[in-house]
Design an enzyme around this catalytic site. Sequence first.
Site, PDB file in Angstrom:
ATOM      1  N   ALA A   3       0.858  -1.191   0.000  1.00 20.49           N
ATOM      2  CA  ALA A   3       0.000   0.000   0.000  1.00 20.49           C
ATOM      3  C   ALA A   3       0.893   1.239   0.000  1.00 20.49           C
ATOM      4  CB  ALA A   3      -0.893   0.012   1.234  1.00 20.49           C
ATOM      5  N   LYS A   4       0.317   2.368  -0.229  1.00 18.66           N
ATOM      6  CA  LYS A   4       1.042   3.636  -0.083  1.00 18.66           C
ATOM      7  C   LYS A   4       0.016   4.733   0.123  1.00 18.66           C
ATOM      8  CE  LYS A   4       5.386   5.009  -0.356  1.00 18.66           C
ATOM      9  NZ  LYS A   4       6.539   4.121  -0.104  1.00 18.66           N
TER      10      LYS A   4
END
Length: 416
Positions: A104-105
């Site tokens: 994720a980011k």
Amino acid sequence: MSEVDVLGMARKQLAVAAQYLDLDEGLVQVLGMPRRQVIVNFPVVMDNGEVNVYQGYRVQHNSGRGPTKGGIRYHPHVDLDETTALSMWMTWKCAVVNIPYGGAKGGVKVNTKQLSKRELEKLTRRFITEINIVVGERSDIPAPDIGTNAQVMAWIMDTLSMQAGYTVPGVVTGKPLELGGSEGRVEATGRGVVVTAIEACKSMNKPFAGQKVVIQGFGNVGSVAAELAEENGAVVVGVSDATGGIYNPKGLPVRELYQRYSGVEGGIRNYKDAEPLSNEELLELPCDILMPCAIQGQLTAENADKVKAHLVVEGANGPTTLEADQILSDKGIPVVPDILANAGGVVASYFEWVQDLQNFFWSEDQVNERLAAIMRNSYAAVHETQAKHKTDLRTAAMIIAVERVARATTTRGIFP
Ligand code: GLU
């Protein structure tokens, strides 16, 4: 929008690895798309009473191997495509070092230099509240990235804990030690960069000691990499920060640069016993090992041909464009790819999370030893895969990572 099409880059890297694995077209489509993209627009009351609206993102790329994991970036260039590319790289990074996470980011398009500490806190608390529908200690765990640090992680932990009604340390990593952070986490990315550089030298039959090292970026990754490179006998001849670079072929006093010049007005350029140069010139310096530890898109079709290093170790995410990768490969310069070289940060984040969930904490030596073991084993696996497929290190790392994620996805099956 960043100048380099990082999402295009990430998708092409996946396509290259997929060819080696003979993956089903439908599966390649699944792996090439983010599972979830959240865009939020939220107001912050500034110190002067004015209201500013900021745009932020949280992208979860793939959760086949576990909860999603990845940093939060505060930078003026942050956008949805960049965040998505970075989330894909997190998936491969966690897979290549075999920790049980997906990628994720997150990020906010903001120039933190224009914010007071109070404004930064308010922005952080509001942003994390806007994305709390997708974040959680068992679902998606943020961490620091460019523009964020342990204090920002503390505010995130506090905000989500206030909303839960009890303290939830495992909801974010990279926290200060006193709030359930881990020994060794701050240094972990730079440490991993140096461990992989040492392994790469071994596989090239060269001692790491005595190698001349140039490091772009003197933030959390670059400054630690510089110090540990020196500690392991290398000579750091060039470094740069946002103010530009400095070069001294006889070596630079890394610790002094960090303690006296880094982060102050004028930055490391205030150090006078070195030749001043631009960040671009720095990348072309004569040296043995080049460590781009700043931001994406630094080695490009324009400058890759001028790289004089014999080895590139990517401390940043995505510093080498596809064209530059090809040029470096043609020149016979190995590139230890970001998803392997800078994975030390997320590995120590994993350790922090495990410690938080168990409320049982490790010593710094335990963290560093386990981190080094994972980095060495991962390097060895990538090196072996490179030899087996007669390819470059990036493709080899991607083959391992994509295969692991693909296997998890097909074994779990597609719901419903
Ligand atoms: N932002 C770091 C990275 O790009 C760390 C991510 C994490 O620890 O979750 O790897």
